[in-house]
Design an enzyme around this catalytic site. Structure first.
Site, PDB file in Angstrom:
ATOM      1  N   ARG A  57    -117.714  54.100 135.844  1.00  0.00           N
ATOM      2  CA  ARG A  57    -118.256  55.208 136.619  1.00  0.00           C
ATOM      3  C   ARG A  57    -119.763  55.147 136.835  1.00  0.00           C
ATOM      4  O   ARG A  57    -120.250  55.273 137.954  1.00  0.00           O
ATOM      5  CB  ARG A  57    -117.995  56.564 135.923  1.00  0.00           C
ATOM      6  CG  ARG A  57    -116.740  57.246 136.270  1.00  0.00           C
ATOM      7  CD  ARG A  57    -116.276  58.042 135.080  1.00  0.00           C
ATOM      8  NE  ARG A  57    -116.085  57.139 133.961  1.00  0.00           N
ATOM      9  CZ  ARG A  57    -114.974  56.422 133.785  1.00  0.00           C
ATOM     10  NH1 ARG A  57    -113.977  56.567 134.587  1.00  0.00           N
ATOM     11  NH2 ARG A  57    -114.855  55.579 132.774  1.00  0.00           N
ATOM     12  N   THR A  58    -120.497  55.012 135.725  1.00  0.00           N
ATOM     13  CA  THR A  58    -121.944  55.190 135.836  1.00  0.00           C
ATOM     14  C   THR A  58    -122.548  54.133 136.758  1.00  0.00           C
ATOM     15  O   THR A  58    -123.382  54.439 137.608  1.00  0.00           O
ATOM     16  CB  THR A  58    -122.595  55.155 134.437  1.00  0.00           C
ATOM     17  OG1 THR A  58    -121.930  56.129 133.636  1.00  0.00           O
ATOM     18  CG2 THR A  58    -124.067  55.491 134.509  1.00  0.00           C
ATOM     19  N   LYS A  87    -130.886  33.198 126.522  1.00  0.00           N
ATOM     20  CA  LYS A  87    -131.953  32.224 126.195  1.00  0.00           C
ATOM     21  C   LYS A  87    -133.028  32.883 125.348  1.00  0.00           C
ATOM     22  O   LYS A  87    -134.179  32.441 125.318  1.00  0.00           O
ATOM     23  CB  LYS A  87    -132.582  31.704 127.482  1.00  0.00           C
ATOM     24  CG  LYS A  87    -131.614  31.080 128.457  1.00  0.00           C
ATOM     25  CD  LYS A  87    -132.375  30.609 129.692  1.00  0.00           C
ATOM     26  CE  LYS A  87    -131.465  30.265 130.835  1.00  0.00           C
ATOM     27  NZ  LYS A  87    -132.223  30.030 132.074  1.00  0.00           N
ATOM     28  N   ARG A 108    -128.428  50.223 131.090  1.00  0.00           N
ATOM     29  CA  ARG A 108    -127.597  50.669 129.959  1.00  0.00           C
ATOM     30  C   ARG A 108    -127.642  49.579 128.904  1.00  0.00           C
ATOM     31  O   ARG A 108    -127.557  48.393 129.225  1.00  0.00           O
ATOM     32  CB  ARG A 108    -126.161  50.910 130.427  1.00  0.00           C
ATOM     33  CG  ARG A 108    -125.163  51.038 129.297  1.00  0.00           C
ATOM     34  CD  ARG A 108    -123.787  51.418 129.766  1.00  0.00           C
ATOM     35  NE  ARG A 108    -123.727  52.801 130.232  1.00  0.00           N
ATOM     36  CZ  ARG A 108    -122.587  53.455 130.470  1.00  0.00           C
ATOM     37  NH1 ARG A 108    -121.428  52.858 130.294  1.00  0.00           N
ATOM     38  NH2 ARG A 108    -122.607  54.708 130.886  1.00  0.00           N
ATOM     39  N   HIS A 136    -127.562  59.896 127.222  1.00  0.00           N
ATOM     40  CA  HIS A 136    -127.035  59.530 128.538  1.00  0.00           C
ATOM     41  C   HIS A 136    -127.446  60.666 129.482  1.00  0.00           C
ATOM     42  O   HIS A 136    -126.611  61.463 129.911  1.00  0.00           O
ATOM     43  CB  HIS A 136    -125.508  59.386 128.429  1.00  0.00           C
ATOM     44  CG  HIS A 136    -124.843  58.762 129.605  1.00  0.00           C
ATOM     45  ND1 HIS A 136    -125.499  58.475 130.791  1.00  0.00           N
ATOM     46  CD2 HIS A 136    -123.554  58.369 129.789  1.00  0.00           C
ATOM     47  CE1 HIS A 136    -124.633  57.943 131.629  1.00  0.00           C
ATOM     48  NE2 HIS A 136    -123.454  57.858 131.042  1.00  0.00           N
TER      49      HIS A 136
HETATM   50  C1  NCD Z   1    -119.622  58.027 128.806  1.00  0.00           C
HETATM   51  C2  NCD Z   1    -120.577  56.998 128.231  1.00  0.00           C
HETATM   52  O1  NCD Z   1    -120.600  55.854 128.673  1.00  0.00           O
HETATM   53  O2  NCD Z   1    -121.277  57.393 127.331  1.00  0.00           O
HETATM   54  N1  NCD Z   1    -118.997  57.629 129.984  1.00  0.00           N
HETATM   55  C3  NCD Z   1    -119.664  57.742 131.158  1.00  0.00           C
HETATM   56  O3  NCD Z   1    -120.802  57.351 131.302  1.00  0.00           O
HETATM   57  N2  NCD Z   1    -119.022  58.379 132.156  1.00  0.00           N
HETATM   58  C4  NCD Z   1    -118.679  58.570 127.812  1.00  0.00           C
HETATM   59  C5  NCD Z   1    -117.888  57.641 126.965  1.00  0.00           C
HETATM   60  O4  NCD Z   1    -117.955  56.423 127.071  1.00  0.00           O
HETATM   61  O5  NCD Z   1    -117.133  58.192 126.145  1.00  0.00           O
END
Ligand code: NCD
Length: 302
Positions: A57-58, A87, A108, A136
């Site tokens: 999703r993100t 590397k 991320r 997040h």
């Molecule tokens: C979340 C995350 O990655 O922290 N998911 C997301 O970004 N929609 C929640 C999760 O992984 O449980």
């Protein structure tokens, strides 16, 4: 707060006024998506998508947001195995290098602090898309936007957060953003997966292990999965995996106008028989996420 040119690394950066300002822009973005699908507001801008941890999703959400704003995206779908980190390049250097090519970086990382290292090196804004078990912030933003849209307000609500509040970075960000509003918090988790005190001390909250006893008080039922990848020991994970399961039967005890949120992916914590309940808003959240990220990219870049 100032958005323009800033890194977005933590929910602590936001105040009430900036949240409401962002939500108004997100609502404008939603109508742009509905009417024309795409604008040229960020034409000529390039976003790098650096994901050192799995995401569906993100990443899609940020990349869709940038495309809908008329900008472009560069990414490597397998940073973990095929980037210069193999590397032994540092995250600082990766941030420095990528920032010479693009206007904004969305990152991320599996470790808390990883995204900050990228930002330390970067000469362009870095947006935190999930920082190990840390934070997040953009998921928190879209969660609050969904509440604001569905309930028409954030003040005066009782928000229940249910699940793995220790390792779940989403509840950490949600709680901090909601702390700017007059919200009653009900934190439901097994004792071993309680919200870390650095967050729970920021608000007045009722903490309990008993979901069923409190579900009827919640205006917002915010579910999260137990974060399997944060446990060293599979047996320890298995102890909590099924701790809370929201199903159609339990939904009978919820308020008739409650809303159910989940950042997804879900495992077993929301049964599929809840999906058709009109109070289930977790797929709407995904849609809202694109508009919120469009609003944020726009404010950071223009
Ligand atoms: C979340 C995350 O990655 O922290 N998911 C997301 O970004 N929609 C929640 C999760 O992984 O449980």
């Amino acid at each position: 707060m100032e958005f323009k040119g800033q890194h977005i690394l933590t929910s602590k950066q936001f105040d009430k006024a900036s949240l409401l300002e962002l939500f108004k822009t997100a609502a404008d973005m939603e109508s742009i998506i509905a009417k024309v699908g795409q604008t040229d507001l960020l034409k000529g801008k390039v976003m790098a998508s650096l994901f050192f941890e799995p995401s569906t999703r993100t990443r899609f959400s940020f990349e869709t947001a940038m495309h809908r704003l008329g900008g472009s995206v560069v990414m490597n779908f397998d940073m973990i195995n095929s980037s210069s980190l193999t590397k032994l390049e540092t995250l600082y250097d990766t941030g420095k290098v990528v920032s010479q090519m693009v206007d904004v970086i969305v990152a991320r990382h599996v470790e808390k602090g990883g995204v900050v290292s990228i930002a330390d090196g970067s000469d362009v804004p870095v947006i935190n898309a999930g920082d190990g078990p840390g934070e997040h912030p953009t998921q928190g933003l879209l969660d609050l936007y969904t509440i604001w849209k569905e309930k028409g307000r954030l003040d005066g609500l009782t928000v229940g957060m249910v699940g793995d509040l220790k390792y779940g970075r989403v509840p950490h960000s949600q709680l901090q953003l909601l702390s700017h509003f007059d919200v009653k918090f009900v934190l439901i988790s097994p004792e071993a997966l309680k919200m870390p005190s650095e967050f729970s001390e920021m608000v007045e909250a009722l903490e309990s292990e008993d979901f069923e006893a409190h579900i009827g008080d919640m205006d917002v039922i915010s579910m999260t999965r137990v974060q399997k990848e944060r446990f060293d020991d599979a047996e320890e994970y298995n102890k909590y995996a099924d701790a809370y399961i929201l199903d159609a039967e339990l939904m009978k005890k919820a308020k008739s106008d409650a809303i159910v949120l989940h950042p997804l992916p879900r495992v077993k914590e929301i049964a599929q028989d809840v999906d058709d309940d009109e109070r289930a808003k977790y797929f709407d959240q995904v849609k809202n996420g694109v508009a919120v990220r469009m609003a944020l990219l726009l404010k950071v870049l223009s």
